[in-house]
Design a protein around this motif. Sequence first.
Motif, PDB file in Angstrom:
ATOM      1  N   MET A   1       0.841  -1.198   0.000  1.00  0.00           N
ATOM      2  CA  MET A   1       0.000   0.000   0.000  1.00  0.00           C
ATOM      3  C   MET A   1       0.877   1.250   0.000  1.00  0.00           C
ATOM      4  N   ALA A   2       0.540   2.193  -0.824  1.00  0.00           N
ATOM      5  CA  ALA A   2       1.328   3.418  -0.932  1.00  0.00           C
ATOM      6  C   ALA A   2       1.216   4.255   0.335  1.00  0.00           C
ATOM      7  N   LEU A   3       2.314   4.928   0.712  1.00  0.00           N
ATOM      8  CA  LEU A   3       2.313   5.854   1.829  1.00  0.00           C
ATOM      9  C   LEU A   3       1.468   7.060   1.440  1.00  0.00           C
ATOM     10  N   ARG A   4       0.465   7.378   2.252  1.00  0.00           N
ATOM     11  CA  ARG A   4      -0.441   8.496   1.939  1.00  0.00           C
ATOM     12  C   ARG A   4       0.091   9.761   2.600  1.00  0.00           C
ATOM     13  N   VAL A   5       0.433  10.745   1.777  1.00  0.00           N
ATOM     14  CA  VAL A   5       1.160  11.921   2.230  1.00  0.00           C
ATOM     15  C   VAL A   5       0.292  13.167   2.204  1.00  0.00           C
ATOM     16  N   GLY A   6       0.388  13.959   3.266  1.00  0.00           N
ATOM     17  CA  GLY A   6      -0.230  15.273   3.316  1.00  0.00           C
ATOM     18  C   GLY A   6       0.857  16.332   3.289  1.00  0.00           C
ATOM     19  N   VAL A   7       0.666  17.387   2.513  1.00  0.00           N
ATOM     20  CA  VAL A   7       1.678  18.430   2.353  1.00  0.00           C
ATOM     21  C   VAL A   7       1.144  19.760   2.866  1.00  0.00           C
ATOM     22  N   ILE A   8       1.923  20.409   3.724  1.00  0.00           N
ATOM     23  CA  ILE A   8       1.563  21.718   4.266  1.00  0.00           C
ATOM     24  C   ILE A   8       2.477  22.755   3.630  1.00  0.00           C
ATOM     25  N   GLY A   9       1.928  23.545   2.725  1.00  0.00           N
ATOM     26  CA  GLY A   9       2.707  24.555   2.014  1.00  0.00           C
ATOM     27  C   GLY A   9       2.889  24.173   0.555  1.00  0.00           C
ATOM     28  N   THR A  10       2.269  24.917  -0.348  1.00  0.00           N
ATOM     29  CA  THR A  10       2.334  24.586  -1.774  1.00  0.00           C
ATOM     30  C   THR A  10       3.011  25.690  -2.589  1.00  0.00           C
ATOM     31  N   GLY A  11       3.986  26.363  -1.966  1.00  0.00           N
ATOM     32  CA  GLY A  11       4.799  27.323  -2.702  1.00  0.00           C
ATOM     33  C   GLY A  11       5.747  26.595  -3.637  1.00  0.00           C
ATOM     34  N   ALA A  12       6.844  27.248  -4.030  1.00  0.00           N
ATOM     35  CA  ALA A  12       7.741  26.688  -5.042  1.00  0.00           C
ATOM     36  C   ALA A  12       8.280  25.321  -4.653  1.00  0.00           C
ATOM     37  N   ILE A  13       8.875  25.199  -3.463  1.00  0.00           N
ATOM     38  CA  ILE A  13       9.458  23.924  -3.073  1.00  0.00           C
ATOM     39  C   ILE A  13       8.365  22.913  -2.741  1.00  0.00           C
ATOM     40  N   GLY A  14       7.253  23.389  -2.183  1.00  0.00           N
ATOM     41  CA  GLY A  14       6.138  22.489  -1.897  1.00  0.00           C
ATOM     42  C   GLY A  14       5.571  21.880  -3.169  1.00  0.00           C
ATOM     43  N   GLU A  15       5.380  22.703  -4.181  1.00  0.00           N
ATOM     44  CA  GLU A  15       4.859  22.189  -5.452  1.00  0.00           C
ATOM     45  C   GLU A  15       5.823  21.182  -6.063  1.00  0.00           C
ATOM     46  N   GLU A  16       7.112  21.479  -6.015  1.00  0.00           N
ATOM     47  CA  GLU A  16       8.097  20.550  -6.575  1.00  0.00           C
ATOM     48  C   GLU A  16       8.051  19.205  -5.853  1.00  0.00           C
ATOM     49  N   HIS A  17       7.956  19.233  -4.526  1.00  0.00           N
ATOM     50  CA  HIS A  17       7.903  17.978  -3.770  1.00  0.00           C
ATOM     51  C   HIS A  17       6.608  17.212  -4.059  1.00  0.00           C
ATOM     52  N   ILE A  18       5.516  17.931  -4.171  1.00  0.00           N
ATOM     53  CA  ILE A  18       4.242  17.276  -4.493  1.00  0.00           C
ATOM     54  C   ILE A  18       4.345  16.545  -5.825  1.00  0.00           C
ATOM     55  N   ARG A  19       4.910  17.192  -6.811  1.00  0.00           N
ATOM     56  CA  ARG A  19       4.972  16.604  -8.144  1.00  0.00           C
ATOM     57  C   ARG A  19       5.964  15.443  -8.198  1.00  0.00           C
TER      58      ARG A  19
ATOM     59  N   LEU B   1       8.512   9.586  -8.040  1.00  0.00           N
ATOM     60  CA  LEU B   1       9.002   8.598  -7.090  1.00  0.00           C
ATOM     61  C   LEU B   1       8.008   7.452  -6.941  1.00  0.00           C
ATOM     62  N   VAL B   2       8.394   6.429  -6.180  1.00  0.00           N
ATOM     63  CA  VAL B   2       7.518   5.271  -6.004  1.00  0.00           C
ATOM     64  C   VAL B   2       7.242   5.053  -4.522  1.00  0.00           C
ATOM     65  N   GLY B   3       6.064   4.478  -4.248  1.00  0.00           N
ATOM     66  CA  GLY B   3       5.731   4.092  -2.888  1.00  0.00           C
ATOM     67  C   GLY B   3       4.926   5.095  -2.103  1.00  0.00           C
ATOM     68  N   ALA B   4       4.508   6.200  -2.732  1.00  0.00           N
ATOM     69  CA  ALA B   4       3.745   7.222  -2.012  1.00  0.00           C
ATOM     70  C   ALA B   4       2.797   7.939  -2.957  1.00  0.00           C
ATOM     71  N   GLU B   5       1.776   8.561  -2.374  1.00  0.00           N
ATOM     72  CA  GLU B   5       0.832   9.362  -3.146  1.00  0.00           C
ATOM     73  C   GLU B   5       0.375  10.547  -2.310  1.00  0.00           C
ATOM     74  N   ILE B   6       0.015  11.623  -2.983  1.00  0.00           N
ATOM     75  CA  ILE B   6      -0.481  12.825  -2.318  1.00  0.00           C
ATOM     76  C   ILE B   6      -1.987  12.701  -2.130  1.00  0.00           C
ATOM     77  N   VAL B   7      -2.456  12.867  -0.885  1.00  0.00           N
ATOM     78  CA  VAL B   7      -3.893  12.768  -0.629  1.00  0.00           C
ATOM     79  C   VAL B   7      -4.496  14.078  -0.126  1.00  0.00           C
ATOM     80  N   ALA B   8      -3.680  14.943   0.512  1.00  0.00           N
ATOM     81  CA  ALA B   8      -4.222  16.195   1.058  1.00  0.00           C
ATOM     82  C   ALA B   8      -3.122  17.250   1.093  1.00  0.00           C
ATOM     83  N   VAL B   9      -3.510  18.494   0.842  1.00  0.00           N
ATOM     84  CA  VAL B   9      -2.562  19.610   0.893  1.00  0.00           C
ATOM     85  C   VAL B   9      -3.261  20.823   1.500  1.00  0.00           C
ATOM     86  N   THR B  10      -2.446  21.796   1.906  1.00  0.00           N
ATOM     87  CA  THR B  10      -3.003  23.078   2.326  1.00  0.00           C
ATOM     88  C   THR B  10      -1.951  24.158   2.131  1.00  0.00           C
TER      89      THR B  10
END
Length: 335
Positions: free
Chosen positions: A1-19, A25-34
């Motif tokens: 099962m993929a690691l379900r990740v929540g991201v706090i902060g969607t500025g430049a570095i946040g967007e890059e990490h989300i994408r 990458l493998v083994g994770a997915e984005i489920v929630a952000v703010t």
Amino acid sequence: MALRVGVIGTGAIGEEHIRRIQFKLVGAEIVAVTDVNLERAAEVIKDIPGARVEKTGQAVIEAADVDAIVVTSWGATHEEYVLGSIAAGKPVFCEKPLATTAAGAKRIVDAEMAAGKKLVQVGFMRRYDSGYRMLKEVVDNGSIGDSLIVHCAHRNPEVGESYMTDMAIHDTVIHEIDVIRWLLNDDYVSAQVLMPKKTKNAFSHLSDPQIVLLETAEGRRVDVEVFVNAKYGYDIQCEVVGEEGIARLPEPQSVVMRKDAKYGTNILMDWKKRFIDSYDVELQEWIDSTAKGEVDGPTSWDGYRAAVTADACVKAQTSGAIEAIPAEPKPDFYK
């Protein structure tokens, strides 16, 4: 099962990490952000099926379908969100700084130790750069004998008008502070900052360049030239002087050309291009270790000691004196 990740902060570095987490990458997915800008957050995840925007960082942390947190918000908010993640028992990857003060970083260390489990990794990505890893292998295997001196340079082509003198430490040299501590497996005991002749290219409120001098517990000396208006490019240098030889950080791979009676190669202008691969390695290793319930990267103790050292360097910017850096034994929890 993929690691379900929540991201706090969607500025430049946040967007890059989300994408990179969602699409590279493998083994994770984005489920929630703010983000403080909820419209921006929605725009960033518009092509990620099932991902949603939460109104607050705490809502992301508390969400039942979020297994782990990535904090890429404004630095002053990091402490709050990392402490919230620890309280929720969720692993958290926090971009530097861990906190904006050493006291704040120490509160995170204390909370994590009280929780009884390592949950925090700090985003010191230099440790994941292939060049630094090769350099560390040389240092660790004794190929150049015991390390005595480290010479570093951290040069940017330019910075914005909001960049202040103390940011040369907290935003720039902080990377050298961590990676040299890791490279030598040694900690700092004193700091001094020298101010050479100021470049004409610096804003009136900024002292540039600066030379940071550090002494380690085992008597090694580290000098870091930080020059954020160097104009010619983004250039990171590191040379370790040992008892039996010298080892240098490799230059980024590039094509050497002979043309128009010249011999040379291009120099990068963008820090993101210089270290883009290290971000990929860093987050993939975080995903893999988190899935195993472990923390294999820089810990909150590393973030705390970097903050203590940075505070001493900022003090030295003003005093011009050699400032002591309090020595503290690493808790067994982090060994």
